[in-house]
Motif scaffolding. Sequence first.
Motif, PDB file in Angstrom:
ATOM      1  N   ASP A 133     -34.990  32.905  -6.450  1.00 48.20           N
ATOM      2  CA  ASP A 133     -35.386  31.556  -6.866  1.00 48.20           C
ATOM      3  C   ASP A 133     -34.846  30.535  -5.877  1.00 48.20           C
ATOM      4  N   THR A 134     -35.533  29.403  -5.786  1.00 50.46           N
ATOM      5  CA  THR A 134     -35.132  28.341  -4.864  1.00 50.46           C
ATOM      6  C   THR A 134     -35.134  26.999  -5.587  1.00 50.46           C
ATOM      7  N   ARG A 148     -26.078  35.818  -8.218  1.00 51.72           N
ATOM      8  CA  ARG A 148     -25.366  35.056  -7.183  1.00 51.72           C
ATOM      9  C   ARG A 148     -26.193  33.837  -6.827  1.00 51.72           C
ATOM     10  N   ILE A 149     -25.498  32.758  -6.554  1.00 53.98           N
ATOM     11  CA  ILE A 149     -26.128  31.510  -6.150  1.00 53.98           C
ATOM     12  C   ILE A 149     -25.549  31.126  -4.799  1.00 53.98           C
ATOM     13  N   ASP A 188     -31.599  36.540  -7.208  1.00 53.53           N
ATOM     14  CA  ASP A 188     -30.541  35.578  -6.918  1.00 53.53           C
ATOM     15  C   ASP A 188     -31.175  34.201  -6.706  1.00 53.53           C
ATOM     16  N   LEU A 189     -30.362  33.242  -6.343  1.00 52.73           N
ATOM     17  CA  LEU A 189     -30.814  31.856  -6.264  1.00 52.73           C
ATOM     18  C   LEU A 189     -30.230  31.197  -5.029  1.00 52.73           C
ATOM     19  N   VAL A 247     -18.517  34.030 -18.935  1.00 49.61           N
ATOM     20  CA  VAL A 247     -19.397  34.365 -17.814  1.00 49.61           C
ATOM     21  C   VAL A 247     -19.381  33.160 -16.873  1.00 49.61           C
ATOM     22  N   LYS A 248     -18.897  33.386 -15.685  1.00 47.78           N
ATOM     23  CA  LYS A 248     -18.661  32.289 -14.750  1.00 47.78           C
ATOM     24  C   LYS A 248     -19.766  32.195 -13.711  1.00 47.78           C
ATOM     25  N   TYR A 249     -19.888  31.013 -13.102  1.00 46.96           N
ATOM     26  CA  TYR A 249     -20.791  30.846 -11.971  1.00 46.96           C
ATOM     27  C   TYR A 249     -20.260  31.622 -10.775  1.00 46.96           C
TER      28      TYR A 249
END
Length: 190
Positions: free
Chosen positions: A139-140, A43-44, A112-113, A73-75
């Motif tokens: 992640d950032t 997840r973003i 996640d991001l 594979v979708k965002y």
Amino acid sequence: MNDYRAQIRQYIEMEKQVLDSLAENDINKVMNVLEQARLSRKRIFICGNGGSASTASHLECDFNKGISYEQEVKYDIECLSDNVPMMMAIANDIGYNDIFVEPLKNKMKQGDLVIGISGSGNSENVVRAFEYANKIGADTIAFTGYSGGKLKEIAKYNIHVRIDNMQIVEDIHLILDHMMMFILSGMKGC
């Protein structure tokens, strides 16, 4: 009638100079991190204030629909700036500086991001979201301007627009969104 042509030319030239100074390696790294998150089904989350909130919302749309439309594979991007009732409830009951971190506590998992967009790099509510993300092993990615501020220091990845002009910083943040969308969608000009 006023003649604004000199000011128009000056603005365009400033924009071109800043575009030419962008660190292509940083952009390339960010694009690879985003693609890895997509392929790993992470997840973003994305957030920003003011004009940066609208850029965050625009990026969510461009990636979730524009890039993902023909992808298997979708965002999975959620714009935290879009949930006004949630933001207002948190701002009213807890404080404005926590409007992004509180939803992340409910939803974000390790790996996640979070993407934070801040012209100054010092938006406290975005900084707190990054501090939380870093703490849990997410992640950032920061999109910053001016000196880069605190976000540039604490982000794992950063695209820094080096100019002390909010309009040009915001212009280029949106250009970055469109450039990434164009490239990652297979340059179809969606």
